[in-house]
Design a protein around this motif. Structure first.
Motif, short mmCIF file in Angstrom:
data_model
loop_
_atom_site.label_atom_id
_atom_site.label_comp_id
_atom_site.label_asym_id
_atom_site.label_seq_id
_atom_site.Cartn_x
_atom_site.Cartn_y
_atom_site.Cartn_z
N TYR A 1 -11.48 12.90 5.80
CA TYR A 1 -11.79 11.88 4.81
C TYR A 1 -13.31 11.73 4.70
N TYR A 2 -13.75 10.66 4.08
CA TYR A 2 -15.18 10.46 3.86
C TYR A 2 -15.87 9.84 5.07
N CYS A 3 -17.17 10.09 5.16
CA CYS A 3 -18.06 9.41 6.09
C CYS A 3 -19.08 8.65 5.25
N GLY A 4 -19.08 7.33 5.34
CA GLY A 4 -19.89 6.51 4.45
C GLY A 4 -21.03 5.81 5.14
N LEU A 5 -22.19 5.81 4.52
CA LEU A 5 -23.33 5.08 5.05
C LEU A 5 -23.14 3.58 4.86
N ALA B 1 0.83 -1.21 0.00
CA ALA B 1 0.00 0.00 0.00
C ALA B 1 0.86 1.26 0.00
N GLN B 2 1.92 1.25 0.78
CA GLN B 2 2.82 2.41 0.83
C GLN B 2 3.45 2.66 -0.53
N SER B 3 3.82 1.59 -1.23
CA SER B 3 4.43 1.75 -2.56
C SER B 3 3.46 2.32 -3.58
N ARG B 4 2.14 2.15 -3.32
CA ARG B 4 1.12 2.65 -4.24
C ARG B 4 0.47 3.94 -3.74
N GLY B 5 0.87 4.43 -2.58
CA GLY B 5 0.37 5.70 -2.08
C GLY B 5 -1.04 5.66 -1.53
N VAL B 6 -1.48 4.48 -1.04
CA VAL B 6 -2.81 4.36 -0.45
C VAL B 6 -2.68 3.68 0.91
N TYR B 7 -3.83 3.43 1.55
CA TYR B 7 -3.83 2.85 2.90
C TYR B 7 -4.49 1.47 2.94
N VAL B 8 -4.02 0.66 3.88
CA VAL B 8 -4.78 -0.50 4.34
C VAL B 8 -5.59 -0.02 5.54
N ILE B 9 -6.90 -0.25 5.51
CA ILE B 9 -7.79 0.31 6.54
C ILE B 9 -8.45 -0.83 7.30
N LEU B 10 -8.04 -1.05 8.53
CA LEU B 10 -8.54 -2.14 9.35
C LEU B 10 -9.88 -1.74 9.96
N ASN C 1 3.67 0.27 10.13
CA ASN C 1 3.78 0.97 8.85
C ASN C 1 2.76 2.10 8.85
N PRO C 2 3.16 3.33 8.50
CA PRO C 2 2.23 4.46 8.54
C PRO C 2 1.08 4.34 7.55
N HIS C 3 1.13 3.38 6.65
CA HIS C 3 0.03 3.19 5.71
C HIS C 3 -0.94 2.11 6.17
N CYS C 4 -0.83 1.69 7.41
CA CYS C 4 -1.81 0.82 8.04
C CYS C 4 -2.63 1.67 9.01
N LYS C 5 -3.92 1.85 8.72
CA LYS C 5 -4.79 2.72 9.50
C LYS C 5 -6.06 1.97 9.89
N ILE C 6 -7.01 2.67 10.50
CA ILE C 6 -8.26 2.04 10.91
C ILE C 6 -9.45 2.87 10.43
N GLU D 1 -9.14 9.53 21.04
CA GLU D 1 -7.96 8.75 21.41
C GLU D 1 -7.31 8.10 20.18
N ALA D 2 -8.11 7.66 19.23
CA ALA D 2 -7.56 7.04 18.02
C ALA D 2 -6.91 8.09 17.11
N GLY D 3 -7.46 9.29 17.10
CA GLY D 3 -6.84 10.41 16.38
C GLY D 3 -6.63 10.14 14.90
N ASP D 4 -5.42 10.45 14.43
CA ASP D 4 -5.17 10.37 12.99
C ASP D 4 -4.97 8.94 12.49
N ALA D 5 -5.17 7.96 13.35
CA ALA D 5 -5.21 6.58 12.87
C ALA D 5 -6.46 6.32 12.03
N ILE D 6 -7.49 7.16 12.18
CA ILE D 6 -8.76 6.97 11.49
C ILE D 6 -8.72 7.63 10.10
N VAL D 7 -8.97 6.84 9.06
CA VAL D 7 -9.03 7.40 7.71
C VAL D 7 -10.32 7.00 6.98
N ASN D 8 -11.24 6.39 7.69
CA ASN D 8 -12.56 6.12 7.12
C ASN D 8 -13.56 6.00 8.26
N VAL D 9 -14.81 6.38 7.99
CA VAL D 9 -15.87 6.32 8.99
C VAL D 9 -17.11 5.73 8.35
#
Length: 279
Positions: free
Chosen positions: A250-254, A151-160, A186-191, A211-219
């Motif tokens: 980032y986005y907030c998705g239904l 994911a880091q090599s492609r400039g995107v995230y893995v989102i757990l 790895n900074p490209h592993c987020k939640i 508390e999770a802060g910038d670890a969150i990249v999707n909602v």
């Protein structure tokens, strides 16, 4: 961040099967009419669909913000299933990079807990050496390390995706997700933060978000009973305030049930959410 500088504004997305319409282009045009900007790919999350996805993007102006991992399971006891899962995650990462999505969304334990794609044996309990849960954590950390490097090599995230205890053994809470990210290193592993699951697992939802802060990249947005927001008792104003506090952009998705006429209900929901975001 993968999409450049963003303003602090609510950007609404939706899981692909929830979008009303008979074709991909019709669905996404309807979403634009309803005030949505993004879509989370599920059944179309495949590199073979790339041309169709790009055509729908051009026609609708909708941005796919999430891809989804395909077959296999990272904590299956069978190595061949783990290998399939690693490949499907990397394929979804490649698709995300091609279309400008934030990354690939993955719930690493759901297929074992829910027995998706057939019976799935867990990694055996090897106590007193290590329990199944400990071994699964180590396996996830190891394999997500490899996947996150891609994911880091492609400039995107893995989102757990943490899920509630009835759907996944681990991760369940946002804190669980952060702990796994820290183990991956790895900074490209987020939640992601899903308000429905948090309603079950996180005693103080706004505090968990802060508390999770910038670890969150999707909602994910759903009310307390997993219906459209505004129909249950979830405090969206407080949760949005917490997201603003951490600088979430980032986005907030239904991801929820949609009662009644989909076009009418999604229009109502979009209005409700924008009003809640403004506080």
């Amino acid at each position: 961040k993968t999409e450049g500088t963003r303003s602090m504004a609510l950007r609404l997305s939706i899981r692909e099967p929830m979008a009303p319409g008979a074709t991909l282009i019709e669905q996404w045009k309807n979403l634009r009419t309803l005030g949505f900007e993004g879509v989370e790919l599920t059944r179309s999350s495949n590199l073979s669909e790339l041309d169709n996805i790009k055509a729908a993007m051009r026609e609708s102006g909708i941005q796919p913000n999430i891809t989804s991992a395909g077959p296999g399971c990272l904590i299956d006891a069978r190595k061949e299933e783990r290998d399939i899962a690693v490949k499907s995650h990397k394929d979804a990462i490649d698709l995300a990079a091609e279309i400008g999505a934030v990354g690939v969304l993955t719930a690493p334990g759901i297929k074992v807990k829910m027995q998706i794609e057939g019976p799935r044996p867990r990694i055996p309990d090897l106590r007193p050496y290590k329990s199944s849960e400990e071994l699964e954590f180590l396996m996830m950390a190891e394999l997500f390390g490899d996947i996150s490097a891609h994911a880091q090599s492609r400039g995107v995230y893995v989102i757990l995706e943490p899920l509630n205890r009835y759907e996944q053994v681990f991760p369940k809470s946002l804190a669980d997700g952060v702990r796994l990210c820290e183990a991956v290193g790895n900074p490209h592993c987020k939640i992601m933060a899903d308000l429905f699951h948090m309603n079950i697992e996180d005693a103080d939802m706004p505090a968990s978000i802060r508390e999770a802060g910038d670890a969150i990249v999707n909602v994910h947005l759903a009310d307390s009973h997993r219906q459209t927001p505004g129909r249950g008792h979830t405090d969206f104003v407080a949760c949005f305030a917490a997201l603003k506090d951490i600088g979430y952009d980032y986005y907030c998705g239904l991801e929820c049930g949609v009662p009644g006429d989909a076009m009418e209900e999604l229009a109502r929901t979009a209005t409700f959410l924008r009003e809640a975001y403004e506080g």
